[in-house]
Design a protein around this motif. Structure first.
Motif, PDB file in Angstrom:
ATOM      1  N   ALA A 187      53.357   1.434 -29.926  1.00 16.43           N
ATOM      2  CA  ALA A 187      53.595   1.417 -28.143  1.00 16.43           C
ATOM      3  C   ALA A 187      52.514   0.880 -27.689  1.00 16.43           C
ATOM      4  O   ALA A 187      52.548   0.079 -26.825  1.00 16.43           O
ATOM      5  N   SER A 190      52.102  -2.877 -28.276  1.00 23.52           N
ATOM      6  CA  SER A 190      52.830  -3.440 -27.215  1.00 23.52           C
ATOM      7  C   SER A 190      52.600  -3.722 -26.003  1.00 23.52           C
ATOM      8  O   SER A 190      52.977  -4.805 -25.299  1.00 23.52           O
ATOM      9  N   GLY A 191      51.573  -3.018 -25.552  1.00 23.43           N
ATOM     10  CA  GLY A 191      50.878  -3.435 -24.033  1.00 23.43           C
ATOM     11  C   GLY A 191      49.795  -4.358 -24.298  1.00 23.43           C
ATOM     12  O   GLY A 191      48.813  -4.185 -23.992  1.00 23.43           O
ATOM     13  N   MET A 198      55.765  -5.993 -23.227  1.00 30.17           N
ATOM     14  CA  MET A 198      55.677  -4.540 -23.460  1.00 30.17           C
ATOM     15  C   MET A 198      56.986  -3.868 -23.356  1.00 30.17           C
ATOM     16  O   MET A 198      57.222  -3.072 -24.282  1.00 30.17           O
ATOM     17  N   VAL A 202      58.408  -1.542 -26.481  1.00 31.31           N
ATOM     18  CA  VAL A 202      58.858  -0.417 -26.001  1.00 31.31           C
ATOM     19  C   VAL A 202      60.519   0.207 -25.985  1.00 31.31           C
ATOM     20  O   VAL A 202      60.630   0.991 -26.937  1.00 31.31           O
ATOM     21  N   THR A 217      57.100   5.032 -24.053  1.00 30.83           N
ATOM     22  CA  THR A 217      57.108   4.523 -22.714  1.00 30.83           C
ATOM     23  C   THR A 217      55.828   4.503 -22.113  1.00 30.83           C
ATOM     24  O   THR A 217      55.031   3.854 -21.481  1.00 30.83           O
ATOM     25  N   GLY A 220      53.019   2.971 -24.173  1.00 29.62           N
ATOM     26  CA  GLY A 220      53.133   1.268 -23.821  1.00 29.62           C
ATOM     27  C   GLY A 220      52.749   0.875 -22.346  1.00 29.62           C
ATOM     28  O   GLY A 220      51.993  -0.109 -22.045  1.00 29.62           O
ATOM     29  N   SER A 223      48.690   1.251 -21.882  1.00 30.43           N
ATOM     30  CA  SER A 223      47.991   0.086 -22.688  1.00 30.43           C
ATOM     31  C   SER A 223      48.327  -0.952 -21.878  1.00 30.43           C
ATOM     32  O   SER A 223      47.293  -1.820 -21.838  1.00 30.43           O
ATOM     33  N   ASN A 224      49.463  -1.515 -21.439  1.00 25.91           N
ATOM     34  CA  ASN A 224      49.664  -2.601 -20.741  1.00 25.91           C
ATOM     35  C   ASN A 224      48.754  -2.637 -19.582  1.00 25.91           C
ATOM     36  O   ASN A 224      48.246  -3.752 -18.985  1.00 25.91           O
TER      37      ASN A 224
END
Length: 275
Positions: A187, A190-191, A198, A202, A217, A220, A223-224
């Motif tokens: 996760a 993904s960000g 993302m 996610v 979530t 993710g 991080s994003n």
């Protein structure tokens, strides 16, 4: 907002994609999860060829202008997941920060391959990051978007917009099924600084691990958000200088000489040293 044709097309694509629903393909011990978002993007690409006369240039321009608005709503939804899980996210903050150094992988992998297949300075713009909006602005400010570096970053931006989201979705599913990586780690990975990418990652992970949906979530989205905040500084101070240095090294290895000097948009000359 007055383009009713565009909204009608989007509604049809969404209904068809939701009707198809999530498709899970068992492969060995794991499975590949294909989300409705992936089908909607594929259908969107299929209706854009000019000979079909379904979506024209104006429709595509209008759709592009609405992406930011829809992603704002999506990020607001993800923000509601960050609050309740904030203590755990704070405990994981060193991992969230250090994972940003993974962006350097685009330089270490992309520059040598780009030079090997014949690219010149385009590879600096294209391989210094994942080439999202902040990176396009950075390259435009430093080199100009009509420069080779600008062509490189715009090329990767376009390819990432079309293929990046479904790729991240499928990759997250594959890694979840065939690697020992924890869903929280995936996760975070993904960000990358793109809300759509993302979301694809996610969404795939939550489909595979529904009992962890809230934490996946939250990680993710966090991080994003961090990627958006420190990604530009990472590019300015580390990734872009490293990309230029590696370009000179790889160019010299392939052609036996240093790359020719370049004059930037600010009339400063880069002579390409022998380091």
């Amino acid at each position: 907002m007055k383009n009713f044709k565009l909204h009608f097309l989007v509604l049809i694509l969404v209904v068809i994609s939701e009707f198809i629903n999530t498709i899970t393909i068992p492969i060995g011990a794991g499975s590949i999860v294909l989300l409705p978002m992936l089908f909607a993007m594929i259908f969107g690409v299929l209706i854009t060829p000019k000979f079909l006369k379904i979506a024209n240039e104006k429709d595509m321009d209008d759709a592009g202008s609405l992406i930011g608005l829809t992603l704002m709503l999506l990020m607001a939804k993800y923000g509601t997941n960050i609050g309740p899980t904030l203590p755990l996210i704070v405990k994981s903050s060193p991992a969230l920060i250090l994972q940003e150094f993974g962006n350097i992988g685009t330089v270490l992998l992309g520059v040598p391959i780009g030079v090997m297949i014949g690219l010149k300075r385009e590879v600096i713009g294209g391989a210094h990051s994942i080439s999202r909006e902040p990176n396009v602005a950075l390259i435009g400010e430093k080199f100009g978007l009509d420069s080779p570096e600008g062509q490189g970053v715009l090329g990767v931006y376009i390819v990432g917009t079309v293929f990046g989201t479904p790729f991240i979705g499928v990759l997250a599913s594959f890694l979840a099924a065939y690697t020992p990586l924890h869903p929280y780690a995936l996760a975070m990975a993904s960000g990358v600084g793109s809300a759509s990418m993302m979301t694809a990652g996610v969404g795939t992970l939550t489909a595979a691990y529904p009992q962890m949906e809230e934490m996946i979530t939250a990680f993710g989205a966090s991080s994003n958000m961090l990627s958006g905040l420190d990604g530009v500084y990472m590019s300015i101070w580390i990734a872009l200088p490293l990309a230029e240095w590696m370009y000179r090294k790889c160019y010299r290895i392939k052609y036996g000489e240093l790359p020719p000097p370049v004059v930037y948009s600010d009339n400063l000359s880069n002579e390409g040293d022998e380091q």
